[in-house]
Design an enzyme around this catalytic site. Structure first.
Site, PDB file in Angstrom:
ATOM      1  N   ASP A  67      -8.699  10.379 -11.300  1.00  0.00           N
ATOM      2  CA  ASP A  67      -7.515  10.938 -10.622  1.00  0.00           C
ATOM      3  C   ASP A  67      -6.222  10.531 -11.313  1.00  0.00           C
ATOM      4  OD1 ASP A  67      -7.753   8.251  -9.931  1.00  0.00           O
ATOM      5  OD2 ASP A  67      -8.215   8.650  -7.837  1.00  0.00           O
ATOM      6  N   ASP A 136      -9.937   2.780   3.474  1.00  0.00           N
ATOM      7  CA  ASP A 136     -10.273   3.842   4.436  1.00  0.00           C
ATOM      8  C   ASP A 136     -11.545   4.595   4.034  1.00  0.00           C
ATOM      9  OD1 ASP A 136      -9.448   5.370   2.277  1.00  0.00           O
ATOM     10  OD2 ASP A 136      -7.811   6.378   3.318  1.00  0.00           O
ATOM     11  N   HIS A 138     -12.257   5.930   1.069  1.00  0.00           N
ATOM     12  CA  HIS A 138     -12.151   7.021   0.091  1.00  0.00           C
ATOM     13  C   HIS A 138     -12.799   6.668  -1.243  1.00  0.00           C
ATOM     14  CE1 HIS A 138      -7.920   5.407  -1.221  1.00  0.00           C
ATOM     15  NE2 HIS A 138      -8.808   4.985  -2.074  1.00  0.00           N
ATOM     16  N   GLU A 143      -9.512  11.457   0.641  1.00  0.00           N
ATOM     17  CA  GLU A 143      -9.171  10.754   1.874  1.00  0.00           C
ATOM     18  C   GLU A 143     -10.012  11.250   3.047  1.00  0.00           C
ATOM     19  OE1 GLU A 143      -7.540   8.234   1.340  1.00  0.00           O
ATOM     20  OE2 GLU A 143      -5.465   8.511   0.730  1.00  0.00           O
TER      21      GLU A 143
HETATM   22  P1  PGA Z   1      -8.362  -0.943  -5.425  1.00  0.00           P
HETATM   23  O1  PGA Z   1      -8.436   0.598  -5.054  1.00  0.00           O
HETATM   24  O2  PGA Z   1      -9.388  -1.165  -6.483  1.00  0.00           O
HETATM   25  O3  PGA Z   1      -6.977  -1.160  -5.966  1.00  0.00           O
HETATM   26  O4  PGA Z   1      -8.640  -1.714  -4.184  1.00  0.00           O
HETATM   27  C1  PGA Z   1      -9.677   1.173  -4.830  1.00  0.00           C
HETATM   28  C2  PGA Z   1      -9.517   2.621  -4.467  1.00  0.00           C
HETATM   29  O5  PGA Z   1      -8.528   2.983  -3.804  1.00  0.00           O
HETATM   30  O6  PGA Z   1     -10.404   3.412  -4.823  1.00  0.00           O
END
Ligand code: PGA
Length: 259
Positions: A67, A136, A138, A143
Site C-alpha cells: 500500500d 483493528d 486490518h 479496514e
Molecule cells: P505496525 O502496523 O507494524 O506499525 O504496527 C501494522 C499494520 O497496520 O498493518
C-alpha cells in the site's frame, strides 16, 4: 493457518527472515509481497544481514508492496516507498527497478491500481506475502467493513488507524496522516502462494485473537487468512496472549517447522 509463538519479537523476526532467505536461495527469481509499518523492520534487518554475509542474493527478486498513502510522493519521508528504500532496499542487493510500490500521486488512481494488479499477475503472482496486522485487525489498509474479496483500490483509513500511525510515524500529528491510501485488496493478498504475518506486542492481542479464533468476517479483514492454506502467523508472547489454544498452536507449528 499456523501460529508460531515465539518468546520475543527478535526470535520471531529471525525465524521469519530465515524462511524468506531460504526461499530466495531456492528460487532466486522469487516474487515477494512486502509490508511497511514498525513490525517488519527487525525481519528486514535480519534479511539484510544474510545478504551482507553472502548467504543470499536478491538481484533477480521482484517485489510488490501492499500500500501507499494518497498524496505523498515517494520522496516524502513518511511515504511507504521511502520507508522501503531506507529499511530494506538500500540494505540488500535488489535492483530498485524490480521493486514496486503503488504511486500515491497517480493522476488516475483507479488505473494505477488496475495496472498494479496486472503487473503482479504478469510476474506469475506473489510467492511469499509479508503482512503486519493493524490493532483493528486490518491487513494492508483493508479496514473493518472491507469486502474480503476486495481488489487493489483507493481505501479510507479509520480514525483508529490514523491514531496508530500518527503515534508511530507522524510524531503524534494526526492531521498530517493522509486519510486515504491505495491498497492491495484482501482478495489480492489471499492469492499469494504463502503468507507470513507478523504480530508483536500486547496492542495486537485482540486483533490476533479475532484473526485466528474469531469467525471469518469483514469486521476483522485478517480473518480472511483462515481461508488460506499456507498462512503462517509469527507472534510474540504478548500478541498471542489471548489465544485460547495458544500452547497447542505453538507445539504444532514448532513440530512442523522442525519437521
Ligand atoms: P505496525 O502496523 O507494524 O506499525 O504496527 C501494522 C499494520 O497496520 O498493518
Amino acid at each position: 493457518m499456523e501460529i508460531v509463538v515465539c518468546k520475543t519479537k527478535e526470535e520471531a523476526s529471525k525465524l521469519a527472515a530465515g524462511i524468506i532467505t531460504a526461499a530466495v536461495k531456492k528460487n532466486p527469481k522469487l516474487v515477494l509481497g512486502l509490508a511497511t509499518g514498525s513490525t517488519p523492520v527487525l525481519m528486514y534487518t535480519e534479511m539484510a544481514k544474510a545478504v551482507e554475509a553472502g548467504e543470499v542474493s536478491y538481484k533477480e527478486v521482484k517485489s510488490w508492496n501492499l500500500d501507499e498513502y494518497v498524496g505523498l510522493p515517494g520522496t516524502h519521508d513518511q511515504s511507504y516507498r521511502y520507508f522501503m528504500n531506507e529499511n530494506l532496499f538500500k540494505k540488500i542487493d535488489i535492483d530498485i527497478a524490480n521493486t514496486h510500490v503503488l504511486n500515491g500521486m497517480a493522476e488516475d488512481p483507479v488505473k494505477e491500481c488496475a495496472d498494479y494488479e496486472a503487473q503482479i499477475k504478469a510476474a506469475g503472482g506473489v510467492d511469499i506475502q509479508v503482512l503486519g496486522i493493524g490493532s483493528d485487525g486490518h491487513i494492508a489498509f483493508n479496514e473493518p467493513g472491507t469486502s474480503l474479496a476486495s481488489r487493489t483500490s483507493v481505501v479510507y483509513l479509520t480514525p483508529s488507524t490514523i491514531k496508530d500511525n500518527a503515534r508511530l510515524f507522524f510524531k503524534g500529528k494526526e492531521d498530517e496522516v493522509p486519510t486515504r491510501a491505495l491498497s492491495m485488496g484482501v482478495g489480492t493478498i489471499c492469492e499469494a502462494k504463502k503468507i507470513i504475518l507478523l504480530a508483536f506486542g500486547a496492542g495486537k492481542a485482540d486483533a490476533v485473537k479475532g484473526m485466528v479464533e474469531g469467525g471469518v468476517s469483514q469486521f476483522c479483514t485478517a480473518s480472511a487468512l483462515q481461508m488460506h492454506n499456507d498462512a503462517w502467523i509469527f507472534c510474540d508472547e504478548e500478541s498471542a496472549s489471548k489465544l485460547q489454544l495458544k500452547d497447542y498452536y505453538a507445539w504444532r507449528s514448532t513440530t512442523k517447522l522442525q519437521g
